[in-house]
Design a protein around this motif. Structure first.
Motif, mmCIF file in Angstrom:
data_model
loop_
_atom_site.group_PDB
_atom_site.id
_atom_site.type_symbol
_atom_site.label_atom_id
_atom_site.label_comp_id
_atom_site.label_asym_id
_atom_site.label_seq_id
_atom_site.Cartn_x
_atom_site.Cartn_y
_atom_site.Cartn_z
ATOM 1 N N ARG A 175 -0.198 8.234 -10.288
ATOM 2 C CA ARG A 175 0.229 9.646 -10.278
ATOM 3 C C ARG A 175 1.739 9.732 -10.079
ATOM 4 N NH1 ARG A 175 -2.625 12.526 -5.899
ATOM 5 N NH2 ARG A 175 -0.566 12.980 -5.115
ATOM 6 N N PHE A 176 2.279 8.896 -9.186
ATOM 7 C CA PHE A 176 3.726 8.884 -8.966
ATOM 8 C C PHE A 176 4.464 8.539 -10.264
ATOM 9 C CE2 PHE A 176 3.007 7.532 -4.274
ATOM 10 C CZ PHE A 176 2.873 8.858 -3.899
ATOM 11 N N ARG A 214 0.870 16.572 2.510
ATOM 12 C CA ARG A 214 -0.552 16.645 2.196
ATOM 13 C C ARG A 214 -1.352 15.918 3.278
ATOM 14 N NH1 ARG A 214 -4.780 14.239 -0.587
ATOM 15 N NH2 ARG A 214 -5.979 15.705 -1.845
ATOM 16 N N GLU A 215 -0.827 14.771 3.683
ATOM 17 C CA GLU A 215 -1.521 13.980 4.698
ATOM 18 C C GLU A 215 -1.578 14.720 6.034
ATOM 19 O OE1 GLU A 215 -3.133 11.549 3.858
ATOM 20 O OE2 GLU A 215 -3.550 10.352 5.631
ATOM 21 N N LEU A 272 -4.620 7.227 2.238
ATOM 22 C CA LEU A 272 -4.404 8.641 2.518
ATOM 23 C C LEU A 272 -5.740 9.327 2.811
ATOM 24 C CD1 LEU A 272 -1.837 9.380 -0.306
ATOM 25 C CD2 LEU A 272 -1.349 9.100 2.120
ATOM 26 N N ASP A 273 -5.648 10.483 3.441
ATOM 27 C CA ASP A 273 -6.850 11.261 3.769
ATOM 28 C C ASP A 273 -7.349 11.938 2.490
ATOM 29 O OD1 ASP A 273 -8.829 12.645 4.991
ATOM 30 O OD2 ASP A 273 -7.533 14.044 6.058
ATOM 31 N N LEU A 288 3.546 4.401 6.741
ATOM 32 C CA LEU A 288 3.009 5.112 5.575
ATOM 33 C C LEU A 288 4.132 5.441 4.588
ATOM 34 C CD1 LEU A 288 0.572 6.397 4.188
ATOM 35 C CD2 LEU A 288 0.957 8.462 5.528
ATOM 36 N N ARG A 320 -1.682 17.957 6.412
ATOM 37 C CA ARG A 320 -1.959 19.370 6.112
ATOM 38 C C ARG A 320 -2.666 20.106 7.243
ATOM 39 N NH1 ARG A 320 -4.889 15.922 3.233
ATOM 40 N NH2 ARG A 320 -7.153 16.143 3.006
ATOM 41 N N LEU A 330 4.224 4.390 0.724
ATOM 42 C CA LEU A 330 4.377 5.348 -0.382
ATOM 43 C C LEU A 330 5.552 4.965 -1.275
ATOM 44 C CD1 LEU A 330 3.622 8.623 1.589
ATOM 45 C CD2 LEU A 330 2.229 7.654 -0.239
ATOM 46 N N GLN A 338 8.247 12.948 -3.928
ATOM 47 C CA GLN A 338 6.805 12.598 -3.947
ATOM 48 C C GLN A 338 6.355 12.074 -2.584
ATOM 49 O OE1 GLN A 338 7.050 9.890 -7.272
ATOM 50 N NE2 GLN A 338 6.035 11.318 -8.656
ATOM 51 N N ARG A 380 -13.318 18.814 5.011
ATOM 52 C CA ARG A 380 -13.436 17.932 6.177
ATOM 53 C C ARG A 380 -14.872 17.463 6.300
ATOM 54 N NH1 ARG A 380 -9.553 15.439 7.545
ATOM 55 N NH2 ARG A 380 -10.298 15.105 9.650
ATOM 56 N N ILE A 398 -3.054 6.861 -6.723
ATOM 57 C CA ILE A 398 -1.828 7.545 -6.294
ATOM 58 C C ILE A 398 -0.542 6.962 -6.919
ATOM 59 C CG2 ILE A 398 -1.546 6.246 -4.128
ATOM 60 C CD1 ILE A 398 -0.586 9.039 -2.992
ATOM 61 N N ASN A 436 1.579 7.508 10.741
ATOM 62 C CA ASN A 436 2.036 6.122 10.854
ATOM 63 C C ASN A 436 3.372 5.957 10.131
ATOM 64 O OD1 ASN A 436 2.403 3.346 10.552
ATOM 65 N ND2 ASN A 436 0.192 2.963 10.556
ATOM 66 N N LEU A 466 -3.394 1.648 5.097
ATOM 67 C CA LEU A 466 -2.656 2.913 5.044
ATOM 68 C C LEU A 466 -3.117 3.799 3.889
ATOM 69 C CD1 LEU A 466 0.898 1.522 5.855
ATOM 70 C CD2 LEU A 466 -0.491 2.929 7.349
ATOM 71 N N SER A 511 3.582 13.891 -0.319
ATOM 72 C CA SER A 511 2.395 13.136 0.109
ATOM 73 C C SER A 511 2.221 13.217 1.624
ATOM 74 C CB SER A 511 2.507 11.664 -0.302
ATOM 75 O OG SER A 511 2.610 11.564 -1.698
#
Lengths: 213, 239
Positions: free
Chosen positions: B102-103, A132-133, B89-90, A112, A135, A116, A125, A212, B99, A109, B87, A129
């Motif tokens: 953490r940032f 990672r999302e 995260l996985d 996102l 991955r 962030l 960062q 998963r 998060i 998206n 939104l 991120s």
């Protein structure tokens, strides 16, 4: 069959190294193409997508011409060395990793990134991120890159020369043995090739699917 | 009262079109400013501009009592934002809530303490270890709010956070958010197209139409005395 182990090890060494170099090139380049806004971005993306279908023999031809004694990089004396195979395989795998990295990040998206940043992420960062999302598809990109080089024969043959004990890898050995009518050896080598390809991909899949639901 | 944020002569253009033009708007410390308007009024553009996620072409935005020179990263680390979509995260709910900390490099013990507190406060502590992908819409938005509140922001920006929720869930969440804002006194800008939400949450209300702020005042005053016919029409359409 005493030479099976060195051939297998060389195959693995060359293809894993080429895949890792492709990752070092493809991950940042694919990220830039997915997230960046700059002139020529679409054109570059088209080039990369075309590069994903590069025929290995064509890569082999151009790398061989470049590394040939009389070629522009002839002084490096790399033709018919494992390094030449790594170069050719990197050229084959890098567009695959780059293109699939870009596609993986573009599937996220777009808001996102805003979220962030809004949570206080620095640019680095934010990118970490997103990686990672994404991955799962990024590991798929890595697997596709490895698959494209462990199985290719044309470029390895042309720039490596299939020299016994030096540049003979599983695929070129299979071609040689088949040409000689030594089908048993060719089949044994093929089983080896399939097994190591499976093992590497299995390991990557385990990493990919860890955690998963 | 001190203006925490002050906007003067702001102009934002997108694709050569003026989408936002605000002569003056200020948000006082501790207040909840509800920004209302129909779709396309420029509310989200204002939101992105205030979050420094969108550049403005002209004008001045004074943050935190005039400290204009604050870097974008530093600024964003003093605010928090909640978007319409959570939104997440996985990752687990706990990781999602942590998060932002953490940032910022917040020590783990402090981060754990704040995350535990806010997950509890927003009623999602029991979901802490669950994958964020397995949450309902309401639960996700609660986690999104917890993720913002753990940052203890000086300014909270909310962009239609309840729009995607069903009516009962929205009502409960609105109630909880009102209570939390009352307890923390967090300065908040709340973007919404829903006048009932604006009235319930906002201590002041700004009506935006076609990229301009037409009226700012206490919700009751705005409803009682619309500044012009366009505001009256918007309020009438909604109520």
């Amino acid at each position: 069959m005493t030479d099976l182990l060195p051939i297998t090890l060389l195959s693995l060494q060359v293809s894993i190294l080429a895949t890792l170099i492709s990752l070092l090139i493809g991950l940042p380049l694919g990220t830039m193409l997915a997230l960046g806004k700059f002139p020529g971005r679409s054109f570059l993306l088209s080039l990369i997508n075309t590069g994903m279908a590069l025929p290995p023999v064509v890569v082999g031809l151009f790398v061989a011409m470049s590394l040939w004694r009389s070629g522009p990089l002839g002084d490096l004396r790399l033709i018919y060395t494992p390094a030449a195979i790594i170069i050719a395989q990197t050229i084959i795998a890098a567009p695959v990793v780059t293109g699939l990295t870009a596609a993986a990040l573009q599937q996220l998206n777009p808001r996102l990134r805003l979220q962030l940043y809004g949570l206080g992420a620095s640019r680095v960062q934010m990118v970490l991120s997103l990686w990672r999302e994404a991955r799962l598809p990024l590991l798929a990109a890595l697997m596709a890159g490895f698959g494209s080089v462990i199985s290719e024969v044309g470029a390895s043959m042309m720039v490596g020369g299939n020299i016994k004990g030096q540049t003979r890898v599983l695929t070129t050995a299979i071609v040689l043995e088949t040409g000689k009518g030594e089908f048993e050896r060719a089949i044994a080598l093929s089983i080896f090739l399939l097994t190591i390809t499976f093992l590497v991909n299995w390991a990557l899949t385990v990493i990919q699917q860890r955690g998963r639901p | 009262m001190t203006a925490l944020i002050e906007v003067r002569d702001l102009l934002v253009r997108r694709e050569k079109q003026t989408v936002l033009e605000i002569a003056h708007l200020s948000v006082e410390a501790g207040e909840v400013l509800a920004v209302v308007g129909p779709n396309g009024a420029g509310k989200s553009t204002l939101f992105l501009t205030l979050a420094r996620l969108l550049k403005h072409e002209r004008g001045v935005i004074r943050f935190f009592n005039g400290h204009e020179s604050i870097s974008t990263l530093e600024y964003r680390r003093r605010i928090a934002l909640v978007l319409q979509e959570p939104l997440l995260l996985d990752a687990s709910v706990r990781e999602n809530a942590a998060i932002g900390l953490r940032f910022r490099g917040t020590p783990k013990a402090e981060a754990d303490r704040r995350v535990a507190h806010w997950l509890e406060r927003l009623g999602v502590a029991h979901l802490a270890e669950r994958s964020a992908r397995k949450l309902s819409g309401g639960e996700s938005q609660r986690v999104s709010l917890a993720r913002a509140f753990v940052l203890e922001p000086e300014l909270l920006l909310l962009d239609e956070p309840f729009t995607a929720l069903d009516s009962p869930t929205r009502a409960r969440l609105l109630e909880d958010l009102k209570a939390v804002l009352g307890e923390t006194g967090t300065t908040t800008i709340f973007i919404t197209h829903d006048l009932r939400e604006a009235e319930k949450l906002g201590t002041r209300m700004a009506v935006m139409l076609k990229g301009r702020v037409h009226q700012v005042g206490k919700p009751r005053e705005v409803f009682a005395h619309p500044a012009d016919s366009q505001v009256a029409e918007f309020l009438g359409m909604q109520m």
